[in-house]
Write a protein that holds these residues in place. Structure first.
Motif, PDB file in Angstrom:
ATOM      1  N   UNK A 161     144.049  39.007  -3.897  1.00  0.00           N
ATOM      2  CA  UNK A 161     144.540  37.894  -4.702  1.00  0.00           C
ATOM      3  C   UNK A 161     143.567  36.734  -4.585  1.00  0.00           C
ATOM      4  N   UNK A 162     143.550  35.883  -5.601  1.00  0.00           N
ATOM      5  CA  UNK A 162     142.826  34.613  -5.569  1.00  0.00           C
ATOM      6  C   UNK A 162     143.793  33.558  -6.083  1.00  0.00           C
ATOM      7  N   UNK A 163     144.109  32.590  -5.251  1.00  0.00           N
ATOM      8  CA  UNK A 163     145.053  31.522  -5.605  1.00  0.00           C
ATOM      9  C   UNK A 163     144.285  30.219  -5.790  1.00  0.00           C
ATOM     10  N   UNK A 164     144.485  29.591  -6.939  1.00  0.00           N
ATOM     11  CA  UNK A 164     143.838  28.312  -7.233  1.00  0.00           C
ATOM     12  C   UNK A 164     144.908  27.247  -7.411  1.00  0.00           C
ATOM     13  N   UNK A 165     144.782  26.155  -6.698  1.00  0.00           N
ATOM     14  CA  UNK A 165     145.720  25.040  -6.818  1.00  0.00           C
ATOM     15  C   UNK A 165     145.376  24.244  -8.070  1.00  0.00           C
ATOM     16  N   UNK A 166     146.196  24.380  -9.114  1.00  0.00           N
ATOM     17  CA  UNK A 166     145.890  23.743 -10.384  1.00  0.00           C
ATOM     18  C   UNK A 166     146.030  22.227 -10.308  1.00  0.00           C
ATOM     19  N   UNK A 167     146.912  21.714  -9.439  1.00  0.00           N
ATOM     20  CA  UNK A 167     147.080  20.264  -9.301  1.00  0.00           C
ATOM     21  C   UNK A 167     145.792  19.620  -8.810  1.00  0.00           C
ATOM     22  N   UNK A 168     145.129  20.247  -7.860  1.00  0.00           N
ATOM     23  CA  UNK A 168     143.884  19.691  -7.331  1.00  0.00           C
ATOM     24  C   UNK A 168     142.651  20.333  -7.955  1.00  0.00           C
ATOM     25  N   UNK A 169     142.868  21.155  -8.965  1.00  0.00           N
ATOM     26  CA  UNK A 169     141.746  21.790  -9.650  1.00  0.00           C
ATOM     27  C   UNK A 169     140.822  20.740 -10.266  1.00  0.00           C
TER      28      UNK A 169
END
Length: 320
Positions: A161-169
């Protein structure tokens, strides 16, 4: 009131032209392009990259999926699956997975398949024993519950999996100096006005650009397309010579906003053994319909549709 996701009339498939950015780069490009970009620089820079991706490493609670008899070998080029989670995570709140995309990569057939799962899809939340929206799995139990729920829904293993924090993207976007996208739908959102055509976006603008879905007739599918555009833009900027001079800021942003069970050695193996699979990329959309249960909107996917999709993904993974 829950927003409605417009159901697609049919599963659409589209082969991407070789000159376009591939789905493979969308999923792992943020990480891998930096590895390639700094490979020729001094050892101190390489050491910084390795340190960053050690920071992003976060294993799952399980070692191997129950849907596999053995762990995949990246060195041998076994077909793999990767789950991309775009998470709307804020201070004091784990958030929910705004974007859920499963990708299969088969280096032997040099092919990939990518399926976007609408956030309102109704399914069993593994570990809760309830039927709910698939994006709630992350809110209830983090990445482990999200992975297990997607495995149950599609009946295929999730290897990575790869998780990206969209809020801090937005930090990543600003770190590469902003991104350029080609907008095909004029709209206003969160105080910003987005006109049709090429747009240069800073971090806050890019975040707003990827969050809107109410005004989009394609619903979740339209928002996922905008998210992919922004990530592609990050890759374009991150691969430039100018960005390499700013590698420290970029690495800091990645270290703070990306989590994955891929190790640094795994990433090097994938870049070495799997990159040619991008030559034959296919995007899949899930056919379904909207329905309301107790006043709550869900996206309903039939068993026949799920089984057909599962069979196709299993073939891509060389599974019976």
């Amino acid at each position: 009131m829950e927003e409605q996701v417009q159901p697609s009339n049919a599963r659409r498939r589209k082969r991407k032209k070789p000159k376009k950015k591939r789905a493979f780069k969308i999923i792992l490009g943020i990480i891998l392009v930096l590895i390639l970009g700094v490979a020729g620089y001094a050892y101190s820079i390489w050491h910084s990259v390795e340190k960053t991706f050690t920071q992003t490493h976060e294993p799952l609670k399980r070692d191997v999926s129950e849907k596999r008899s053995n762990k995949v070998s990246l060195e041998n080029g076994d077909p793999i699956s990767i789950l991309l989670l775009g998470v709307d995570q804020r201070a004091g709140d784990r958030g929910r997975s705004d974007s859920t995309i499963l990708m299969t990569v088969n280096p032997k057939t040099q092919s990939m398949k990518m399926v976007s799962i609408p956030r309102d899809t109704r399914t069993e939340i593994v570990g809760k024993g309830t039927q709910d929206k698939i994006n709630h799995a992350y809110a209830f139990g983090g990445v482990d519950m999200a992975v297990n729920t997607v495995e149950k829904f599609l009946d295929v293993p999730v290897d990575y999996y790869v998780q990206v924090n969209m809020e801090s993207f937005k930090d990543i976007v600003d770190a590469v100096g902003g991104v350029t996208v080609n907008n095909n739908l004029a709209f206003n959102y969160d105080g910003y006005s987005f006109q049709k055509g090429p747009l240069k976006l800073d971090g806050k603008e890019a975040l707003a650009f990827t969050r809107m879905r109410k005004q989009d007739p394609r619903g979740d599918f339209g928002r996922q397309q905008r998210q992919r555009q922004v990530i592609e833009g990050v890759i374009d900027e991150g691969a430039s010579v100018q960005s390499l001079t700013n590698y420290g800021t970029i690495l800091d942003a990645i270290g703070q906003n990306v989590k994955t069970n891929l190790t640094f050695d795994d990433m090097k193996q994938i870049q070495s053994n799997y990159k040619d699979a991008r030559k034959n990329s296919e995007q899949l959309q899930i056919n379904g319909k909207g329905e309301k249960i107790n006043g709550i909107y869900y996206y309903a996917v039939s068993d026949d549709t799920r089984n057909q999709l599962s069979t196709e993904l299993k073939e891509s993974l060389n599974l019976k």
